[in-house]
Scaffold this motif. Sequence first.
Motif, PDB file in Angstrom:
ATOM      1  N   UNK A  43       0.811  -1.219   0.000  1.00  0.00           N
ATOM      2  CA  UNK A  43       0.000   0.000   0.000  1.00  0.00           C
ATOM      3  C   UNK A  43       0.844   1.269   0.000  1.00  0.00           C
ATOM      4  N   UNK A  44       2.169   1.154   0.009  1.00  0.00           N
ATOM      5  CA  UNK A  44       3.025   2.332   0.118  1.00  0.00           C
ATOM      6  C   UNK A  44       2.846   3.291  -1.056  1.00  0.00           C
ATOM      7  N   UNK A  45       2.863   2.810  -2.291  1.00  0.00           N
ATOM      8  CA  UNK A  45       2.726   3.704  -3.446  1.00  0.00           C
ATOM      9  C   UNK A  45       1.356   4.380  -3.486  1.00  0.00           C
ATOM     10  N   UNK A  46       0.251   3.622  -3.321  1.00  0.00           N
ATOM     11  CA  UNK A  46      -1.053   4.296  -3.285  1.00  0.00           C
ATOM     12  C   UNK A  46      -1.174   5.279  -2.125  1.00  0.00           C
ATOM     13  N   UNK A  47      -0.582   4.938  -0.975  1.00  0.00           N
ATOM     14  CA  UNK A  47      -0.645   5.841   0.178  1.00  0.00           C
ATOM     15  C   UNK A  47       0.061   7.155  -0.126  1.00  0.00           C
TER      16      UNK A  47
END
Length: 149
Positions: A43-47
């Motif tokens: 979820x790091x990139x979407x976050x």
Amino acid sequence: AKTGKDRVVLLCDAACTLLESLSRKLGNPYVIAGRGKSALVNLQDPWEEVRKAAGLDHEDPEKQVHFHDLRRTFASVATRLGYPEIWIAALLGHSAGTVTAGYARADMQDDPLRKALEATGGRIAGLLDGSINLEQEAKEAKKKAKVRA
């Protein structure tokens, strides 16, 4: 989960409504879809995209809002609502000291943890959508305090 084991995560009605409103990826059964027919794992990139869109992306790492801060916010709101620490731990999925095993799950609507979850999630949703006005609440609390005095 950090342990690699699947676990059940309780969601309040406001969170379920939000997730139900998300568009779906054709052929992918997951609410938060990854590539192909898999769930999104990282979820790091979407976050980072969410953080930028919300204007919360600061150059100073100490001032950035991290994904885990959402859990801390939930715990803080639940604490301010007066729920016991052991309940909050259970709602966050902490295994040590959890009280979830002590409750019969036959009727989730009467479950005290469910009520705490809904109250906390509802409060957060109200703060986000503007239906809860903290300044107005403070004024009303002051008026009540004067009447009691």
